[in-house]
Design an enzyme around this catalytic site. Structure first.
Site, mmCIF file in Angstrom:
data_model
loop_
_atom_site.group_PDB
_atom_site.id
_atom_site.type_symbol
_atom_site.label_atom_id
_atom_site.label_comp_id
_atom_site.label_asym_id
_atom_site.label_seq_id
_atom_site.Cartn_x
_atom_site.Cartn_y
_atom_site.Cartn_z
ATOM 1 N N GLY A 35 0.813 -1.215 0.000
ATOM 2 C CA GLY A 35 0.000 0.000 0.000
ATOM 3 C C GLY A 35 0.843 1.259 0.000
ATOM 4 O O GLY A 35 0.529 2.236 -0.689
ATOM 5 N N ASP A 36 1.930 1.246 0.757
ATOM 6 C CA ASP A 36 2.856 2.385 0.771
ATOM 7 C C ASP A 36 3.495 2.568 -0.601
ATOM 8 O O ASP A 36 3.707 3.696 -1.064
ATOM 9 C CB ASP A 36 3.945 2.172 1.814
ATOM 10 C CG ASP A 36 3.384 1.752 3.164
ATOM 11 O OD1 ASP A 36 2.283 2.213 3.507
ATOM 12 O OD2 ASP A 36 4.043 0.944 3.854
#
Length: 306
Positions: free
Chosen positions: A251-252
């Site tokens: 997600g990052d």
């Protein structure tokens, strides 16, 4: 300039072993140590894309020195604030043949003078800057801390991206963040209901827009991602073929890729495409993705307007 803020960074101690048994001595097969934390992961992916950025946040003790040195070895500029009480946390991620187990540390105690130092750093930002607020906060800080940052910067027209859970996210919406990035599980947590369909995700993503978010990027794991833009356009990405190796940082990586794509093209479709490629590349890698693999997967990403 792009600034990332990681309030509770960590050393990620990643262990691979056949199985984990309680009450006996377990031996590992492979172990690695990385500087971790959501904002730090975003910084690393931005750097992989050739985008300069500065990592901010709090570090403490010998573990904090490891985090700082790791980023410097990666060529990432940083301006961390040194905290006297406690140690930057160590998070253990144990991968066995069957599953993954995480044991997360607490982090240091942040003083009022530490907070003042951070706010003094942020006061220097201007409308030409992007600020990424990502991840959890130390127990010594309240869940309106991101809100206080956005309140301070509300007149500066800084583009602020927030990747956080529950109240940390909800409390900032009144200040109209440029982008928020919940995943499908976090959407369910926020609205306290099980969300099963794409239409339900879009409906609740629009609710977050109504509450103040300018753009909403929802990651859906193996089902791709959805972007609801400030002009109410809705796009969906697929995911490329690959084998899941790593549940940490995808997600990052999507956030880092999205920022890169947006800066390079000023086009939300291209931002979503590069974000999806970056997130998938990390999911299919042992650690955060490398640019060669991101570029390889990018050709497999298709963006559909809904």
């Amino acid at each position: 300039m792009i600034y990332t803020v990681t309030l509770n960074p960590s050393i990620d101690h990643v262990i691979e072993m056949n199985e984990l048994q309680e009450g006996i001595v377990n031996k590992v097969n492979i172990e690695n140590f990385y500087a971790g934390g959501k904002g730090i992961n975003v910084s690393k992916i931005l750097k992989e894309h050739g985008v300069e950025n500065i990592a901010l946040g709090f570090i403490s003790g010998f573990t904090g020195e490891f985090i700082k040195n790791n980023l410097e070895q990666c060529g990432i500029k940083n301006d961390f604030i040194n905290v006297l009480n406690g140690y930057s946390r160590i998070n253990m991620k144990i991968k066995t043949n069957e599953n993954e187990t995480e044991i997360n540390g607490l982090g240091p105690s942040i003083s009022s003078s530490n907070i003042k130092d951070l706010f003094n750093q942020l006061e220097k930002l201007s409308s030409n800057d992007i600020l990424v607020l990502a991840g959890s906060i130390p127990p010594s800080l309240s869940d309106n801390f991101y809100e206080e940052i956005m309140k301070q910067l509300s007149t500066k027209n800084v583009k602020i991206i927030v990747d956080a859970r529950n109240n940390l996210l909800l409390n900032v919406l009144k200040y109209r963040p440029f982008l928020i990035k919940p995943n499908h599980n976090e959407i369910s947590e926020i609205f306290n209901k099980e969300i099963k369909t794409i239409d339900e995700l879009i409906f609740h993503g629009n609710k977050l827009k109504e509450m103040g978010a300018q753009n909403v990027l929802i990651s859906m794991g193996g089902d791709g991602a959805i972007l609801i833009t400030e002009s109410n356009e809705i796009y969906r990405s697929n995911i490329p073929k690959g084998t899941l190796k790593n549940s940490v940082g995808s997600g990052d990586s999507m956030v880092g890729g999205f920022i890169t794509g947006y800066l390079k093209t000023n086009d939300y479709k291209e931002a979503l495409k590069l974000g999806a490629a970056s997130g998938s590349a990390t999911a299919y890698s042992d650690d955060l993705a490398k640019i060669s693999f991101i570029n390889e997967l990018s050709s497999q990403i298709q963006i559909t307007k809904l």
